[in-house]
Design a protein around this motif. Structure first.
Motif, short mmCIF file in Angstrom:
data_model
loop_
_atom_site.label_atom_id
_atom_site.label_comp_id
_atom_site.label_asym_id
_atom_site.label_seq_id
_atom_site.Cartn_x
_atom_site.Cartn_y
_atom_site.Cartn_z
N GLY A 1 -2.35 -7.55 -10.22
CA GLY A 1 -3.46 -7.06 -9.63
C GLY A 1 -4.49 -5.95 -9.47
O GLY A 1 -3.24 -5.47 -9.43
N GLN A 2 -5.27 -5.84 -9.92
CA GLN A 2 -6.09 -4.45 -10.96
C GLN A 2 -5.81 -3.43 -9.97
O GLN A 2 -5.80 -2.24 -9.54
N ASP A 3 -6.05 -3.66 -8.91
CA ASP A 3 -6.00 -3.03 -7.49
C ASP A 3 -4.93 -2.70 -6.36
O ASP A 3 -5.12 -2.03 -5.47
N THR A 4 -3.92 -3.35 -6.93
CA THR A 4 -2.96 -2.60 -6.59
C THR A 4 -1.97 -2.27 -7.87
O THR A 4 -0.52 -1.16 -7.12
N THR B 1 4.10 -4.16 -7.08
CA THR B 1 2.39 -4.42 -6.77
C THR B 1 1.78 -5.22 -7.97
O THR B 1 0.77 -6.13 -7.12
N ARG C 1 1.07 3.43 -3.37
CA ARG C 1 0.79 4.29 -3.91
C ARG C 1 0.87 6.04 -3.66
O ARG C 1 1.76 6.21 -2.42
N GLU D 1 0.72 -1.60 -0.15
CA GLU D 1 0.22 0.21 -0.10
C GLU D 1 1.50 0.97 0.02
O GLU D 1 0.28 2.57 -0.24
#
Length: 211
Positions: free
Chosen positions: A159-162, A156, A17, A14
């Motif tokens: 994954g699309q969320d990462t 990352t 980001r 995280e």
């Protein structure tokens, strides 16, 4: 042996980001992760353990001392080791330490060098030297924007969320170069990389793989 992936903590993804990751040191903390130095593991027990693990990767007919010091093990086989299997830079690690012409296999000496560099016995200078090589995806001796992009993508995952968006990736790379590219040539050289590493006191202890 108990696996130790303390040098790469998935819970730190995280941090990647852009709003939380403005500086190069944060990338290094998230990854904690040239010219072979052949650093020997300092203790005979450690060397013996490395040899046993290498022999386990060989076919039964080659599991003797003489053959084990002569044959090579494919990268695919090396990557089955639990110590490397979950490492996001596993392919790069094997490529950097391979002395084969195609860099697709490791001898026992290569294998020993690999785990020696990632051991507590290796100095910060040697660890940072190999970290630089691992992150230098195109093997041109510098970390350019494409290398930095590959580095972040390794961390990352798919994954699309990462994954970062294009704008986030661009901003992150600009932030890294702004902090690390001392001579402003658009890339990070080894000296600049080691300068950044020297400001990360936990790097040496976290750049580690335990057999």
């Amino acid at each position: 042996a108990e696996e130790d992936f303390s040098w790469f903590d998935l819970t730190e993804i995280e941090l990647l980001r852009v709003k939380c990751l403005p500086h190069t040191l944060d990338v290094l903390r998230a990854s904690s992760l040239y010219t072979p130095f052949h650093i020997q593991l300092s203790h005979k027990t450690q060397r013996a353990r490395a040899h046993r693990r290498f022999i386990e990767l060989l076919p039964p007919e080659s599991r003797n001392v003489e053959d084990s010091l002569r044959v090579r093990v494919s990268t695919e086989q090396i990557l089955t080791l639990p110590e490397l299997k979950a490492n996001p830079f596993r392919e790069r690690i094997c490529r950097v330490f391979s002395t084969a012409p195609e860099r697709d296999s490791l001898s026992f000496e290569d294998f020993l060098d690999l785990f020696s560099v990632f051991s507590d016995a290796a100095t910060p200078e040697i660890k940072s030297h190999y970290a630089f090589r691992i992150f230098d995806f195109d093997d041109d001796g510098t970390l350019n924007k494409e290398d930095l992009k590959c580095l972040v993508n390794c961390l990352t995952g798919d994954g699309q969320d990462t994954q970062l968006t294009s704008s986030e990736m661009k901003q992150l790379i600009e932030n890294i170069l702004e902090e690390s590219d001392i001579d402003r040539d658009g890339t990070i050289n080894l000296s600049e990389f080691q300068h950044v590493i020297s400001r990360s006191p936990d790097f040496t202890s976290s750049f580690k793989i335990v057999l």
